[in-house]
Design an enzyme around this catalytic site. Structure first.
Site, PDB file in Angstrom:
ATOM      1  N   HIS A 216      30.750  36.503  52.997  1.00 50.72           N
ATOM      2  CA  HIS A 216      30.425  36.429  51.567  1.00 50.72           C
ATOM      3  C   HIS A 216      30.574  35.010  51.037  1.00 50.72           C
ATOM      4  O   HIS A 216      31.241  34.173  51.653  1.00 50.72           O
ATOM      5  CB  HIS A 216      31.336  37.358  50.763  1.00 50.72           C
ATOM      6  CG  HIS A 216      30.935  38.802  50.840  1.00 50.72           C
ATOM      7  ND1 HIS A 216      31.316  39.637  51.865  1.00 50.72           N
ATOM      8  CD2 HIS A 216      30.168  39.567  50.002  1.00 50.72           C
ATOM      9  CE1 HIS A 216      30.803  40.833  51.666  1.00 50.72           C
ATOM     10  NE2 HIS A 216      30.097  40.822  50.543  1.00 50.72           N
TER      11      HIS A 216
ATOM     12  N   LYS B  50      34.350  35.138  46.018  1.00 50.21           N
ATOM     13  CA  LYS B  50      34.740  36.554  46.076  1.00 50.21           C
ATOM     14  C   LYS B  50      36.261  36.701  46.024  1.00 50.21           C
ATOM     15  O   LYS B  50      36.976  35.969  46.702  1.00 50.21           O
ATOM     16  CB  LYS B  50      34.185  37.196  47.362  1.00 50.21           C
ATOM     17  CG  LYS B  50      34.420  38.667  47.438  1.00 50.21           C
ATOM     18  CD  LYS B  50      33.516  39.353  48.447  1.00 50.21           C
ATOM     19  CE  LYS B  50      33.804  40.850  48.547  1.00 50.21           C
ATOM     20  NZ  LYS B  50      33.686  41.549  47.254  1.00 50.21           N
TER      21      LYS B  50
HETATM   22  N1  LIG Z   1      28.660  47.347  44.673  1.00 49.08           N
HETATM   23  C1  LIG Z   1      27.835  46.321  44.917  1.00 49.08           C
HETATM   24  O1  LIG Z   1      26.718  46.492  45.436  1.00 49.08           O
HETATM   25  C2  LIG Z   1      28.264  44.951  44.565  1.00 49.08           C
HETATM   26  C3  LIG Z   1      29.505  44.760  44.043  1.00 49.08           C
HETATM   27  N2  LIG Z   1      29.923  43.529  43.698  1.00 49.08           N
HETATM   28  C4  LIG Z   1      31.235  43.487  43.065  1.00 49.08           C
HETATM   29  O2  LIG Z   1      31.034  43.309  41.676  1.00 49.08           O
HETATM   30  C5  LIG Z   1      32.122  42.588  41.107  1.00 49.08           C
HETATM   31  C6  LIG Z   1      31.585  41.394  40.315  1.00 49.08           C
HETATM   32  O3  LIG Z   1      30.982  40.501  41.213  1.00 49.08           O
HETATM   33  P1  LIG Z   1      30.285  39.153  40.679  1.00 49.08           P
HETATM   34  O4  LIG Z   1      29.301  39.483  39.628  1.00 49.08           O
HETATM   35  O5  LIG Z   1      29.855  38.423  41.877  1.00 49.08           O
HETATM   36  O6  LIG Z   1      31.547  38.419  40.044  1.00 49.08           O
HETATM   37  P2  LIG Z   1      31.578  37.354  38.840  1.00 49.08           P
HETATM   38  O7  LIG Z   1      32.872  36.631  38.971  1.00 49.08           O
HETATM   39  O8  LIG Z   1      30.321  36.566  38.793  1.00 49.08           O
HETATM   40  O9  LIG Z   1      31.603  38.287  37.558  1.00 49.08           O
HETATM   41  C7  LIG Z   1      32.747  38.971  37.143  1.00 49.08           C
HETATM   42  C8  LIG Z   1      32.655  39.124  35.670  1.00 49.08           C
HETATM   43  O10 LIG Z   1      33.777  39.881  35.236  1.00 49.08           O
HETATM   44  C9  LIG Z   1      34.108  39.366  33.996  1.00 49.08           C
HETATM   45  N3  LIG Z   1      35.451  39.725  33.581  1.00 49.08           N
HETATM   46  C10 LIG Z   1      36.635  39.269  34.059  1.00 49.08           C
HETATM   47  N4  LIG Z   1      37.627  39.769  33.315  1.00 49.08           N
HETATM   48  C11 LIG Z   1      37.044  40.544  32.356  1.00 49.08           C
HETATM   49  C12 LIG Z   1      37.540  41.293  31.272  1.00 49.08           C
HETATM   50  N5  LIG Z   1      38.822  41.279  30.977  1.00 49.08           N
HETATM   51  N6  LIG Z   1      36.670  41.989  30.507  1.00 49.08           N
HETATM   52  C13 LIG Z   1      35.366  41.936  30.771  1.00 49.08           C
HETATM   53  N7  LIG Z   1      34.821  41.210  31.748  1.00 49.08           N
HETATM   54  C14 LIG Z   1      35.667  40.525  32.531  1.00 49.08           C
HETATM   55  C15 LIG Z   1      33.979  37.857  34.139  1.00 49.08           C
HETATM   56  O11 LIG Z   1      33.878  37.228  32.872  1.00 49.08           O
HETATM   57  C16 LIG Z   1      32.709  37.776  34.926  1.00 49.08           C
HETATM   58  O12 LIG Z   1      31.598  37.681  34.051  1.00 49.08           O
HETATM   59  C17 LIG Z   1      33.028  42.223  42.276  1.00 49.08           C
HETATM   60  O13 LIG Z   1      34.072  43.171  42.375  1.00 49.08           O
HETATM   61  C18 LIG Z   1      32.127  42.348  43.494  1.00 49.08           C
HETATM   62  O14 LIG Z   1      32.830  42.652  44.677  1.00 49.08           O
HETATM   63  C19 LIG Z   1      29.144  42.434  43.843  1.00 49.08           C
HETATM   64  C20 LIG Z   1      27.898  42.548  44.388  1.00 49.08           C
HETATM   65  C21 LIG Z   1      27.356  43.818  44.795  1.00 49.08           C
HETATM   66  O1  LIG Z   2      31.458  40.297  45.913  1.00 48.34           O
HETATM   67  C1  LIG Z   2      30.290  40.459  46.343  1.00 48.34           C
HETATM   68  O2  LIG Z   2      29.427  39.590  46.262  1.00 48.34           O
HETATM   69  C2  LIG Z   2      29.955  41.759  46.971  1.00 48.34           C
HETATM   70  N1  LIG Z   2      30.826  42.705  46.911  1.00 48.34           N
HETATM   71  C3  LIG Z   2      30.661  44.026  47.416  1.00 48.34           C
HETATM   72  C4  LIG Z   2      31.686  44.289  48.511  1.00 48.34           C
HETATM   73  O3  LIG Z   2      32.861  43.892  48.342  1.00 48.34           O
HETATM   74  O4  LIG Z   2      31.349  44.909  49.504  1.00 48.34           O
HETATM   75  C5  LIG Z   2      29.245  44.322  47.817  1.00 48.34           C
HETATM   76  C6  LIG Z   2      28.502  43.185  48.415  1.00 48.34           C
HETATM   77  O5  LIG Z   2      28.982  42.979  49.691  1.00 48.34           O
HETATM   78  C7  LIG Z   2      28.621  41.931  47.558  1.00 48.34           C
END
Ligand SMILES: NC(=O)C1=CN([C@@H]2O[C@H](COP(=O)(O)OP(=O)(O)OC[C@H]3O[C@@H](n4cnc5c(N)ncnc54)[C@H](O)[C@@H]3O)[C@@H](O)[C@H]2O)C=CC1
Ligand SMILES: O=C(O)C1=N[C@H](C(=O)O)C[C@H](O)C1
Length: 267
Positions: free
Chosen positions: A156, A160
């Protein structure tokens, strides 16, 4: 015609949150009700740079948000700690969570499942929304019937927060359904540098790579006498997750329990 689904997006300024806001905006039967952000509380989202025309309220407090937003669904893409709080608060207000945020403990997942079941409302927690990643996990579950030895390498971007990834943990759980717990490698092996053999999940090893330039990638390597099988998935952008988010929002409206992982929904 589909009923309009009113949606709260938590984490709208994040990498995934921005894509989710865009998805809601361009889907005719979705409507953005409000957002939950770390800052900008009391403003309209349209006052925040990059969100022209989106005149919905920004809340920092999830309680306040769910009391006022008249929402059907929460899409949470934040951090493990906040995501758990948002999900719990949504369920308390009978708002159906679709959670992409990873890093919840198994105790937290159990608690959320209990809450969803007690209220008889849907909740989807999906470690990965990309169809290719779901197939990678399913194919790995099948391969585990034939190979006892497996190592997972997830790769990743370096921003992350959680390791191993939610996808790697879910993959290991699915493989474990078809594999007896077994210590892999030489019985006398020793790490001369701690961590060299990765995390241990029932004897399977999980390795986490973090590098700038990467998005989300995983390979699952199976080994047996004289052969290996590698199952690999790559997400090259975050739009790759959005069709899974859309299906989850539509599906969660008809569920009365918590579903962890999209593999059962896509059957
Ligand atoms: N299930 C999936 O397919 C995927 C899941 N993810 C997960 O999604 C999550 C976010 O990933 P990204 O967008 O890359 O991270 P990022 O760091 O770009 O975004 C996180 C957001 O959470 C916000 N945040 C933090 N504290 C907060 C609060 N108190 N209230 C409201 N918002 C708050 C931040 O301001 C930021 O905008 C991670 O846990 C990641 O592992 C990421 C990609 C795909
Ligand atoms: O943090 C990410 O970017 C992602 N998080 C998810 C995970 O923890 O598996 C999904 C994807 O891999 C991207």
């Amino acid at each position: 015609m589909n009923k309009t689904i009113r949606i709260v997006v938590a984490g709208p300024r994040g990498r995934m949150g921005k894509e989710a806001v865009q998805l809601v905006k361009e889907t005719s039967h979705f409507e953005l009700a409000a957002v939950i952000d770390r800052k900008n509380g009391g403003k309209l989202l349209s006052d925040v740079e990059g969100f022209t025309g989106l005149d919905v309220p920004v809340y920092t407090d999830p309680q306040e948000c769910f009391q006022h937003a008249n929402a059907d669904v929460l899409i949470d893409l934040t951090t493990p700690e906040r995501g758990y709080l948002h999900t719990k608060t949504a369920l308390e207000h009978n708002v159906r969570p679709v959670v992409g945020t990873t890093g919840f403990s198994s105790e937290q997942l159990d608690e959320l499942k209990g809450m969803a079941e007690q209220r008889g409302i849907g909740c989807i927690i999906a470690p990965n929304f990309a169809i290719g990643a779901i197939l990678m996990m399913k194919f790995s579950e099948i391969a585990a019937k034939y190979f006892d030895d497996v190592e997972i390498i997830e790769l990743h971007h370096d921003q992350k927060l959680d390791a191993p990834s939610g996808t790697a943990i879910k993959t290991a759980e699915m493989i474990a359904k078809n594999r007896e717990a077994k210590k892999q490698g030489h019985e006398d092996e020793k790490e001369t540098i701690a961590g060299a053999r990765g995390a241990d999940f029932e004897g399977m090893r999980i390795h986490s790579v973090r590098l700038p330039g990467l998005i989300a990638h995983q390979q699952v390597l199976f080994g047996a006498g004289g052969q290996t099988l590698t199952i690999r998935h790559d997400s090259y952008n975050r739009a790759s997750f959005m069709s899974g988010v859309k299906v989850s929002v539509e599906t969660v409206m008809a569920l009365d329990t918590l579903v962890y992982g999209l593999e059962s929904i896509l059957d």
